[in-house]
Scaffold this active site. Structure first.
Site, short mmCIF file in Angstrom:
data_model
loop_
_atom_site.label_atom_id
_atom_site.label_comp_id
_atom_site.label_asym_id
_atom_site.label_seq_id
_atom_site.Cartn_x
_atom_site.Cartn_y
_atom_site.Cartn_z
N ASP A 165 0.83 -1.22 0.00
CA ASP A 165 0.00 0.00 0.00
C ASP A 165 0.86 1.26 0.00
O ASP A 165 0.38 2.33 0.37
CB ASP A 165 -0.91 0.09 1.23
CG ASP A 165 -1.95 -1.00 1.31
OD1 ASP A 165 -2.00 -1.83 0.40
OD2 ASP A 165 -2.72 -1.01 2.28
N CYS A 177 -18.85 -8.90 4.55
CA CYS A 177 -18.92 -9.54 3.23
C CYS A 177 -17.91 -10.67 3.09
O CYS A 177 -17.93 -11.42 2.12
CB CYS A 177 -18.78 -8.51 2.10
SG CYS A 177 -17.28 -7.55 2.17
N CYS A 229 -19.01 -15.32 3.25
CA CYS A 229 -18.53 -15.97 2.02
C CYS A 229 -18.27 -17.46 2.27
O CYS A 229 -17.49 -17.81 3.16
CB CYS A 229 -17.26 -15.28 1.54
SG CYS A 229 -16.61 -16.02 0.03
C1 B12 Z 1 -8.71 1.88 -1.49
C2 B12 Z 1 -8.73 0.58 -0.75
C3 B12 Z 1 -9.87 0.28 0.03
C4 B12 Z 1 -11.16 1.09 -0.10
C5 B12 Z 1 -11.89 0.65 -1.41
C6 B12 Z 1 -12.04 -0.88 -1.49
C7 B12 Z 1 -12.15 -1.46 -2.90
N1 B12 Z 1 -12.77 -2.62 -2.96
O1 B12 Z 1 -11.68 -0.87 -3.87
C8 B12 Z 1 -11.89 0.71 1.23
C9 B12 Z 1 -11.52 1.74 2.31
C10 B12 Z 1 -13.41 0.63 1.16
C11 B12 Z 1 -11.22 -0.62 1.55
C12 B12 Z 1 -11.80 -1.58 2.34
C13 B12 Z 1 -11.21 -2.80 2.64
N2 B12 Z 1 -9.95 -3.19 2.30
CO1 B12 Z 1 -8.78 -2.17 1.14
N3 B12 Z 1 -7.57 -1.38 -0.08
C14 B12 Z 1 -7.64 -0.31 -0.82
C15 B12 Z 1 -6.37 -0.18 -1.69
C16 B12 Z 1 -5.40 0.79 -0.99
C17 B12 Z 1 -6.62 0.25 -3.14
C18 B12 Z 1 -7.73 -0.55 -3.84
C19 B12 Z 1 -8.17 0.08 -5.15
O2 B12 Z 1 -7.36 0.57 -5.90
N4 B12 Z 1 -9.47 0.07 -5.37
C20 B12 Z 1 -10.03 0.54 -6.58
C21 B12 Z 1 -10.55 -0.65 -7.36
C22 B12 Z 1 -11.25 -0.09 -8.58
O3 B12 Z 1 -9.43 -1.46 -7.76
P1 B12 Z 1 -9.15 -2.97 -7.21
O4 B12 Z 1 -9.93 -3.23 -5.99
O5 B12 Z 1 -7.68 -3.13 -7.09
O6 B12 Z 1 -9.64 -3.94 -8.37
C23 B12 Z 1 -10.81 -3.75 -9.14
C24 B12 Z 1 -10.53 -3.98 -10.62
O7 B12 Z 1 -9.32 -4.62 -10.83
C25 B12 Z 1 -11.77 -4.69 -11.14
N5 B12 Z 1 -11.71 -5.96 -11.86
C26 B12 Z 1 -11.77 -7.21 -11.34
N6 B12 Z 1 -11.81 -8.12 -12.31
C27 B12 Z 1 -11.79 -7.47 -13.49
C28 B12 Z 1 -11.83 -7.94 -14.79
C29 B12 Z 1 -11.80 -7.02 -15.84
C30 B12 Z 1 -11.85 -7.54 -17.23
C31 B12 Z 1 -11.72 -5.62 -15.57
C32 B12 Z 1 -11.67 -4.63 -16.67
C33 B12 Z 1 -11.69 -5.16 -14.24
C34 B12 Z 1 -11.72 -6.09 -13.22
O8 B12 Z 1 -12.60 -4.97 -9.98
C35 B12 Z 1 -11.87 -4.79 -8.77
C36 B12 Z 1 -12.81 -4.34 -7.66
O9 B12 Z 1 -13.64 -3.29 -8.05
C37 B12 Z 1 -5.83 -1.67 -1.67
C38 B12 Z 1 -4.31 -1.82 -1.79
C39 B12 Z 1 -3.87 -1.64 -3.24
N7 B12 Z 1 -2.90 -0.79 -3.45
O10 B12 Z 1 -4.41 -2.25 -4.14
C40 B12 Z 1 -6.38 -2.19 -0.31
C41 B12 Z 1 -6.84 -3.65 -0.25
C42 B12 Z 1 -7.65 -3.91 -1.48
N8 B12 Z 1 -7.71 -3.68 0.92
C43 B12 Z 1 -7.65 -4.79 1.58
C44 B12 Z 1 -8.47 -5.10 2.69
C45 B12 Z 1 -8.05 -6.27 3.55
C46 B12 Z 1 -9.65 -4.36 2.96
C47 B12 Z 1 -10.77 -4.70 3.97
C48 B12 Z 1 -11.09 -6.18 4.09
C49 B12 Z 1 -10.40 -4.13 5.36
C50 B12 Z 1 -11.50 -4.29 6.39
N9 B12 Z 1 -11.67 -5.45 6.99
O11 B12 Z 1 -12.17 -3.34 6.70
C51 B12 Z 1 -11.95 -3.89 3.37
C52 B12 Z 1 -12.77 -4.71 2.37
C53 B12 Z 1 -13.94 -3.99 1.79
C54 B12 Z 1 -14.25 -4.50 0.38
N10 B12 Z 1 -15.28 -5.32 0.24
O12 B12 Z 1 -13.52 -4.14 -0.56
C55 B12 Z 1 -6.64 -5.76 0.97
C56 B12 Z 1 -7.40 -6.85 0.19
C57 B12 Z 1 -6.78 -8.23 0.23
C58 B12 Z 1 -7.65 -9.21 -0.54
N11 B12 Z 1 -7.63 -10.46 -0.11
O13 B12 Z 1 -8.30 -8.86 -1.51
C59 B12 Z 1 -5.78 -4.77 0.06
C60 B12 Z 1 -5.22 -5.40 -1.21
C61 B12 Z 1 -4.65 -4.23 0.95
C62 B12 Z 1 -3.49 -5.20 1.10
N12 B12 Z 1 -2.27 -4.75 0.85
O14 B12 Z 1 -3.67 -6.35 1.43
N13 B12 Z 1 -10.02 -0.74 0.91
S1 SF4 Z 2 -18.62 -16.67 -3.22
FE1 SF4 Z 2 -20.51 -15.58 -2.72
S2 SF4 Z 2 -20.08 -14.46 -0.81
FE2 SF4 Z 2 -18.09 -15.11 -1.69
S3 SF4 Z 2 -17.45 -13.32 -2.91
FE3 SF4 Z 2 -18.50 -14.72 -4.30
S4 SF4 Z 2 -20.63 -13.97 -4.30
FE4 SF4 Z 2 -19.63 -13.07 -2.51
S1 SF4 Z 3 -20.02 -5.81 4.03
FE1 SF4 Z 3 -18.12 -5.43 2.83
S2 SF4 Z 3 -18.66 -3.83 1.36
FE2 SF4 Z 3 -20.29 -3.88 2.93
S3 SF4 Z 3 -19.70 -2.37 4.43
FE3 SF4 Z 3 -18.80 -4.30 5.14
S4 SF4 Z 3 -16.73 -4.38 4.22
FE4 SF4 Z 3 -17.86 -2.77 3.16
#
Ligand code: B12
Ligand code: SF4
Ligand code: SF4
Length: 403
Positions: A144, A260, A264
């Site tokens: 991060d 969430c 799962c």
């Molecule tokens: C900003 C951020 C948050 C934000 C936004 C979360 C989100 N889902 O984007 C908030 C504050 C809400 C958050 C919450 C949490 N986070 Co956070 N967060 C980040 C951070 C710093 C950036 C993520 C980001 O860029 N998001 C923007 C989205 C758009 O990008 P993305 O998630 O990487 O991927 C997306 C695309 O790739 C796309 N995608 C997927 N498949 C495909 C296919 C195609 C064809 C295309 C075009 C796109 C596509 O969908 C994805 C999701 O939308 C990362 C670390 C990092 N540098 O990546 C940690 C990270 C994602 N977080 C992490 C964690 C642990 C959490 C929490 C569980 C913490 C908690 N218990 O409260 C929660 C989970 C909530 C949730 N359901 O996401 C871990 C996840 C580990 C894992 N196993 O996935 C990370 C990787 C940190 C780490 N170093 O471990 N987080």
């Molecule tokens: S298996 Fe079900 S609960 Fe787990 S991430 Fe996929 S839709 Fe969500």
């Molecule tokens: S269930 Fe997942 S997406 Fe919904 S508020 Fe909690 S961490 Fe965020």
């Protein structure tokens, strides 16, 4: 002795990483992101809320190509560090315990901060590579700490698939793991990317999310989250007041959220427990005791107490804000007894005269949730007569109307 091939080096590195506690592992070449159009559309909709660092132009540019974060890189090692499982319920919470008066902290944040734990281990992995190859391997550790789409790289490194909850899920370990990257100027054998998703028709996470943050998959199959609604964002990233419409749904979650992931099936079946560094040092604390303890601390004292913990991030005032929302929710619950009300009133009286307007404002809101209105009304009116902060006055007005 022959030099090891890139594939042999990857295998040896995997074993070394496992000894360090990384139960998930993969290697990718540093190629440009294929998800940038999705990322831009996500920002365009403002789903990132106040997380401006995600939208900055320079950072956006760097996200599009991991090489921008370390130009000499030839390979990226992706590791996953497990932090928990479903069976920590006796110590803290669980799906069955959401209505309790305990302050629920997300599993990853109950022990040490992964932002310091993982980099130290990855530096050791880099040093091991030096010894193994007899070269001065140049590398950069990222947890991060640089604008990189960690999950996209992890999927390409074979670590898991993107679940509908947006988490990366490993088919034999679930999703309770954190990611770390080590970029090196060394050729390693790449891993097989993860190409299937295993959610099928399940939507348990979407249905369970209390704030409606999970929006399902889009037309290309990418899972979408409106981070502004996510409890993790509201309790950790948001600086100001928690929007009124989300307070009730937060329940007793005071730092992050795992709902969430808890629902799962892949975690129910496969999560196995994490590294002890993330284990809670103490059993869960009640919302009221926790808030009383913080009200007695200065910001400096708070930072000292939570120096090794992710809880340092929202600071004392942010954490108190979250706890006060939790207390308000507990006061509204049918099961709230008079003893809890009495204890809450003592804490809320102190919070209502805290130096921080954010704390006073949320104390006012919590008082507005009390079933027995007379005591809370008296406190609110007394504060109203001396309060000068417009935000706090607005909260007091709202709380008096709620009575
Ligand atoms: C900003 C951020 C948050 C934000 C936004 C979360 C989100 N889902 O984007 C908030 C504050 C809400 C958050 C919450 C949490 N986070 Co956070 N967060 C980040 C951070 C710093 C950036 C993520 C980001 O860029 N998001 C923007 C989205 C758009 O990008 P993305 O998630 O990487 O991927 C997306 C695309 O790739 C796309 N995608 C997927 N498949 C495909 C296919 C195609 C064809 C295309 C075009 C796109 C596509 O969908 C994805 C999701 O939308 C990362 C670390 C990092 N540098 O990546 C940690 C990270 C994602 N977080 C992490 C964690 C642990 C959490 C929490 C569980 C913490 C908690 N218990 O409260 C929660 C989970 C909530 C949730 N359901 O996401 C871990 C996840 C580990 C894992 N196993 O996935 C990370 C990787 C940190 C780490 N170093 O471990 N987080
Ligand atoms: S298996 Fe079900 S609960 Fe787990 S991430 Fe996929 S839709 Fe969500
Ligand atoms: S269930 Fe997942 S997406 Fe919904 S508020 Fe909690 S961490 Fe965020």
């Amino acid at each position: 002795m022959n030099e090891p091939s890139p594939a042999q080096l990857t295998e040896a590195l995997r074993q070394e990483a496992e000894l360090l506690g990384f139960t998930l592992f993969g290697v990718v070449r540093p190629q440009p992101s294929e998800h940038m159009a999705f990322y831009d559309a996500w920002l365009e909709r403002d789903y990132h809320g106040e997380m401006a660092y995600l939208a900055r132009d320079d950072a956006r540019e760097r996200r599009s190509d991991p090489l921008a974060s370390f130009p000499p890189a030839q390979s990226i090692v992706v590791v996953g560090h497990e932090y928990g499982n479903q069976r920590q319920e006796s110590l803290h919470d669980g799906p069955s315990d959401r209505q309790s008066d305990n302050a629920v902290i997300a599993r990853y944040a109950r022990g040490n901060d992964y932002h310091s734990v993982i980099p130290e281990l990855l530096e050791r992995l880099l040093a091991w590579l030096d010894g193994e190859t007899g070269e001065d391997v140049r590398g950069r550790v990222l947890v991060d700490t640089a604008p990189v789409l960690e999950r996209e790289l992890a999927r390409r490194a074979g670590v898991g698939w993107f679940g509908r909850n947006t988490m990366l899920i490993h088919p034999e370990r679930g999703s309770y793991f954190l990611l770390g990257l080590l970029m090196v100027d060394l050729e390693l054998g790449p891993s097989e990317p993860f190409s299937r998703e295993h959610c099928g028709t399940c939507r348990a996470c979407v249905d369970a999310c209390p704030t409606g943050a999970l929006l399902g998959r889009d037309e290309v199959g990418a899972p979408v989250i409106d981070a502004r609604r996510c409890i993790s964002y509201l309790t950790i990233e948001l600086k100001g007041p928690i929007p009124l419409e989300h307070r009730a749904a937060m329940g007793n979650r005071v730092f992050g959220c795992d709902i969430c992931q808890e629902v799962c099936p892949w975690n129910e079946r496969f999560s196995r427990g994490g590294d002890p560094t993330y284990a809670p040092g103490a059993p869960a604390e009640s919302l009221i005791d926790f808030a009383a303890r913080l009200l007695d601390m200065s910001e400096k004292g708070y930072q000292r107490a939570y120096a090794q913990s992710p809880l340092a991030r929202p600071r004392r005032k942010g954490m108190l804000r979250n706890l006060l929302v939790g207390i308000g929710n507990a006061l509204r619950a049918d099961a709230c007894d008079s003893e809890t009300e009495r204890e809450a009133l003592t804490v809320l009286r102190t919070a209502l005269s805290d130096a921080q307007p954010l704390v006073r404002g949320h104390a006012a809101w919590a008082l507005g949730q009390m079933a027995t209105a007379s005591a809370s009304t008296a406190l609110l009116r007394a504060r109203q007569s001396v309060e000068s902060d417009p935000y706090v006055l607005e909260e007091i007005d709202g709380a008096l109307r709620a009575d």
